[in-house]
Design a protein around this motif. Structure first.
Motif, PDB file in Angstrom:
ATOM      1  N   VAL A 119      37.720   4.254  91.588  1.00 11.07           N
ATOM      2  CA  VAL A 119      36.688   3.990  92.602  1.00 11.07           C
ATOM      3  C   VAL A 119      35.313   4.357  92.072  1.00 11.07           C
ATOM      4  N   ILE A 120      35.221   5.506  91.359  1.00  9.92           N
ATOM      5  CA  ILE A 120      33.934   5.906  90.767  1.00  9.92           C
ATOM      6  C   ILE A 120      33.469   4.870  89.753  1.00  9.92           C
ATOM      7  N   ALA A 121      34.413   4.372  88.936  1.00  8.49           N
ATOM      8  CA  ALA A 121      34.057   3.347  87.949  1.00  8.49           C
ATOM      9  C   ALA A 121      33.596   2.064  88.627  1.00  8.49           C
ATOM     10  N   LEU A 122      34.267   1.679  89.714  1.00 11.68           N
ATOM     11  CA  LEU A 122      33.864   0.477  90.454  1.00 11.68           C
ATOM     12  C   LEU A 122      32.486   0.651  91.086  1.00 11.68           C
ATOM     13  N   PHE A 123      32.224   1.846  91.639  1.00  8.57           N
ATOM     14  CA  PHE A 123      30.904   2.106  92.202  1.00  8.57           C
ATOM     15  C   PHE A 123      29.829   2.011  91.126  1.00  8.57           C
ATOM     16  N   LYS A 124      30.151   2.563  89.940  1.00  9.58           N
ATOM     17  CA  LYS A 124      29.185   2.513  88.847  1.00  9.58           C
ATOM     18  C   LYS A 124      28.918   1.078  88.415  1.00  9.58           C
ATOM     19  N   LYS A 125      29.976   0.250  88.409  1.00  9.86           N
ATOM     20  CA  LYS A 125      29.822  -1.122  87.946  1.00  9.86           C
ATOM     21  C   LYS A 125      29.108  -1.989  88.977  1.00  9.86           C
ATOM     22  N   TYR A 126      29.455  -1.798  90.259  1.00 13.08           N
ATOM     23  CA  TYR A 126      28.922  -2.655  91.306  1.00 13.08           C
ATOM     24  C   TYR A 126      27.908  -1.931  92.202  1.00 13.08           C
ATOM     25  N   TRP A 127      27.307  -0.863  91.659  1.00 15.88           N
ATOM     26  CA  TRP A 127      26.391  -0.044  92.467  1.00 15.88           C
ATOM     27  C   TRP A 127      25.203  -0.860  92.983  1.00 15.88           C
ATOM     28  N   SER A 128      24.608  -1.633  92.122  1.00 15.16           N
ATOM     29  CA  SER A 128      23.444  -2.418  92.536  1.00 15.16           C
ATOM     30  C   SER A 128      23.819  -3.421  93.625  1.00 15.16           C
TER      31      SER A 128
END
Length: 431
Positions: A119-128
């Motif tokens: 989830v942290i990795a997904l947030f980092k990838k799709y944060w914008s």
């Protein structure tokens, strides 16, 4: 005669019961682990309605010296006072099942950890993309919910909730932190509402300007009302948690702030502070020092009124007043507040010495150890400050040539004070 016989009979029965109980205890202490296990199993069979004759025939050799009554009593005592710890046999189905449960639990923990990382990795990838989506669809709601006015009300509600909830917390540290967070939010957000300034720097400036301002209503709503609100919250905490006696000091501070900020005191100050600063024509002195002097005089008068009540219920409040008055006298007696004329400087030293002496005698006479320690601490600070101020009349601590000698003298002062406090505490606190 009947009463004497009845009393004799009761004594005999009590002696018999006591002897019987002692016999059971002695038998229990003499049993080994195997005997205890056998008696426990016997009691389990009896309580489940099973016949115990065959079981007892197989194991009676372990209890050759016990009759059936003693055996039953021992079994009952062992059953009622035993704690069963189940240990499955090695390589049994139960052991394999328990190991499977432990293994799957670790699998669940590992899956949760991997999911969090993903989830942290997904947030980092799709944060914008997330931020863009939220700003586009939630901007009106967020702008409304976190507007300065509404956010102030929300934080004020959080402060009230913190105070109400914290009194039910058992842990002292956690309770104290939550309560003081609530008190700070109550003061800051109520001040922000009354001043209509929602930034800390701005409403702190408003407090300073309104304290000396000409509009009495502005002073009341800016300083007095928030202080009253905080005082009520502290009173509620003291009502719910009376063991936290240090809130007596905080309620005294809030009460003094609420009362002394009232505008009419600004008019009375010029008649009150000359009690501590009687010499006139001494040049400029900061107005806040005059206000502190007048406030200290009022506080001392209130303390005397409470002392003259001769009621132990006021001891905590009196101790709180005395601690604040000691701090005030230490500030008022500083040389930096009397730069242009030393008449009031010498006078306030004398008054401070008399105050500390009187408070010490009061604490010693009534056995108030808390007050005595306040006086000892205040006197220690007073002596150290005066030692440093004495040299400031002749030279500068940093630029003078004899700074090392002054520092050595300061060390000697600390040593003498330590010895004096030890001697004094030995005389006062030892019985």
């Amino acid at each position: 005669m009947k009463k004497i016989l009845l009393l004799f009979l009761l004594c005999c029965l009590g002696t018999y019961a006591n002897a019987y109980s002692e016999n059971i205890v002695s038998h229990l202490s003499s049993l080994n682990e195997k005997q205890k296990k056998t008696l426990y199993e016997l009691e389990v069979l009896k309580r489940n309605g099973c016949k115990t004759d065959q079981f007892w025939e197989e194991n009676k050799n372990l209890f050759s010296g016990f009759d059936s009554k003693t055996r039953d009593e021992l079994a009952q005592q062992i059953f009622e006072n035993s704690k069963v710890i189940y240990e499955p046999q090695k390589n049994s189905r139960v052991q394999i099942w328990m190991q499977t449960q432990l293994f799957t639990n670790w699998m669940f923990y590992l899956s949760a950890f991997i999911a969090i990382c993903a989830v942290i990795a997904l947030f980092k990838k799709y944060w914008s993309l997330w931020i863009g989506f939220l700003l586009k669809h939630l901007e009106p709601v967020v702008r409304y919910l976190f507007s300065p006015l509404l956010l102030t009300f929300e934080l004020l509600a959080v402060g009230v909730a913190c105070v109400i909830y914290a009194v039910s917390v058992e842990d002292f540290v956690v309770r104290t932190v939550i309560i003081h967070l609530g008190l700070f939010l109550l003061w800051s957000q109520s001040t922000a509402l009354f001043t209509k300034e929602y930034w800390v720097k701005k409403y702190v400036f408003e407090i300073g300007s309104n304290f000396w301002g000409k509009d009495p209503w502005e002073t009341i709503k800016t300083i007095c009302l928030p202080a009253v609100l905080v005082a009520l919250a502290i009173w509620y905490v003291l009502y719910k948690v009376p063991s936290d006696v240090f809130y007596n000091y905080e309620i005294v501070v809030s009460g003094i702030a609420a009362i002394y900020a009232l505008p009419f005191w600004r008019t009375l100050e010029k008649f009150i502070y000359p009690i501590l600063f009687p010499f006139k024509n001494e040049g400029y002195r900061d107005r806040s020092i005059n206000s502190l002097g007048a406030c200290t005089v009022v506080a001392v008068v209130l303390t005397l009124v409470l002392i003259l009540q001769w009621n132990a219920i006021f001891y905590n409040v009196i101790a709180a007043f005395i601690s604040l008055e000691i701090c005030s006298f230490l500030i008022l007696s500083l040389k930096m507040n009397h730069k242009y004329s030393f008449g009031n400087y010498y006078f306030i030293q004398f008054v401070t010495f008399l105050f500390l002496s009187a408070v010490f005698l009061y604490g010693f006479y009534f056995g108030l150890n808390e007050v005595i320690w306040f006086v000892i601490t205040g006197s220690t600070l007073f002596i150290i400050i005066k030692y440093m101020e004495v040299f400031s009349f002749f030279s500068n601590w940093k630029r003078g040539k004899g700074w090392a000698w002054k520092l050595l003298g300061l060390a000697a002062v600390f040593w003498l004070l330590g010895k004096g406090i030890l001697f004094l505490s030995k005389q006062i606190f030892t019985v």
